[in-house]
Write a protein that holds these residues in place. Sequence first.
Motif, PDB file in Angstrom:
ATOM      1  N   THR A 160     -11.146  -0.044   3.198  1.00 42.45           N
ATOM      2  CA  THR A 160     -10.264   0.241   3.133  1.00 42.45           C
ATOM      3  C   THR A 160     -10.639   2.131   2.308  1.00 42.45           C
ATOM      4  O   THR A 160     -12.105   2.083   2.155  1.00 42.45           O
ATOM      5  CB  THR A 160      -9.770   0.262   0.995  1.00 42.45           C
ATOM      6  OG1 THR A 160      -9.602  -0.884   1.207  1.00 42.45           O
ATOM      7  CG2 THR A 160      -9.230   0.967   0.344  1.00 42.45           C
TER       8      THR A 160
ATOM      9  N   PHE B 154      -5.948   1.458   5.108  1.00 43.87           N
ATOM     10  CA  PHE B 154      -6.956   0.484   5.068  1.00 43.87           C
ATOM     11  C   PHE B 154      -6.639   0.185   6.978  1.00 43.87           C
ATOM     12  O   PHE B 154      -5.927   0.945   7.624  1.00 43.87           O
ATOM     13  CB  PHE B 154      -6.234  -1.014   4.589  1.00 43.87           C
ATOM     14  CG  PHE B 154      -5.390  -0.839   3.297  1.00 43.87           C
ATOM     15  CD1 PHE B 154      -4.250  -0.309   2.590  1.00 43.87           C
ATOM     16  CD2 PHE B 154      -6.390  -1.055   2.447  1.00 43.87           C
ATOM     17  CE1 PHE B 154      -3.969  -0.122   1.654  1.00 43.87           C
ATOM     18  CE2 PHE B 154      -6.290  -0.867   0.857  1.00 43.87           C
ATOM     19  CZ  PHE B 154      -5.182  -0.251   0.756  1.00 43.87           C
TER      20      PHE B 154
ATOM     21  N   THR C  30     -14.527   1.838   1.462  1.00 46.35           N
ATOM     22  CA  THR C  30     -15.109   0.283   0.883  1.00 46.35           C
ATOM     23  C   THR C  30     -14.942  -1.534   2.011  1.00 46.35           C
ATOM     24  O   THR C  30     -14.005  -1.384   2.576  1.00 46.35           O
ATOM     25  CB  THR C  30     -14.167  -0.307  -0.460  1.00 46.35           C
ATOM     26  OG1 THR C  30     -14.409   0.723  -0.557  1.00 46.35           O
ATOM     27  CG2 THR C  30     -14.839  -1.307  -1.124  1.00 46.35           C
TER      28      THR C  30
ATOM     29  N   LEU D 270      -8.476  -7.732   6.437  1.00 47.91           N
ATOM     30  CA  LEU D 270      -8.546  -6.735   6.371  1.00 47.91           C
ATOM     31  C   LEU D 270     -10.528  -6.431   6.128  1.00 47.91           C
ATOM     32  O   LEU D 270     -11.236  -6.930   5.918  1.00 47.91           O
ATOM     33  CB  LEU D 270      -8.154  -6.367   4.834  1.00 47.91           C
ATOM     34  CG  LEU D 270      -9.046  -5.034   4.245  1.00 47.91           C
ATOM     35  CD1 LEU D 270      -7.772  -3.537   4.429  1.00 47.91           C
ATOM     36  CD2 LEU D 270      -8.389  -5.184   2.196  1.00 47.91           C
TER      37      LEU D 270
END
Lengths: 110, 117
Positions: free
Chosen positions: B48, B33, B56, B45
């Motif tokens: 990914t 990540f 993603t 975040l």
Amino acid sequence: GIQVEQSPPDLILQEGANSTLRCNFSDSVNNLQWFHQNPWGQLINLFYIPSGTKQNGRLSATTVATERYSLLYISSSQTTDSGVYFCAPTPKAAGNKLTFGGGTRVLVKP
Amino acid sequence: SAVISQKPSRDICQRGTSLTIQCQVDSQVTMMFWYRQQPGQSLTLIATANQGSEATYESGFVIDKFPISRPNLTFSTLTVSNMSPEDSSIYLCSVDTPPAGVYNEQFFGPGTRLTVL
């Protein structure tokens, strides 16, 4: 998405004091981690605690998943405990993606 | 726990340029990540990094701005493109510890501190 609230936002302690940090989250979670970010920015893993209670030296943590909160206890605080403490649950709907709370900034004075 | 390294540890860049950050793990991991931490803020975040497929991205982050590569199970890169001062942040990679599973403990690299002038 999930809301993660940490309290208090700031905490000043005298060396040797005890404290409790709280993390509330708004949704069901698969797991929860506590981290300590030191003054150099490094994130240090403290606990991986989806439920129950764990202890590691002067630190302990408790997660009550059914009531959607977690607590981090610091006992006999030391100046090296200074930094920012983050809780990061993983929402059930989000696989293994961590959602970080806003953090609690701790300053331990000698 | 995995040993994670990042390069560079810090950099100062001019606006309009791009910087590629590397994340290397000492063992094969399932998931990697990328996070951003803006000054005085928490971690968010970015995406990914999926091995063998496109990353993603989370809401608010796009591939054109933050292209990510994941050529194998131990390495990933994040590029911050066409930088502006608002991109000044700490960028951190994290890994999902083996064995492969959904709810594993994550560990973080030391971070890359980026300043954009």
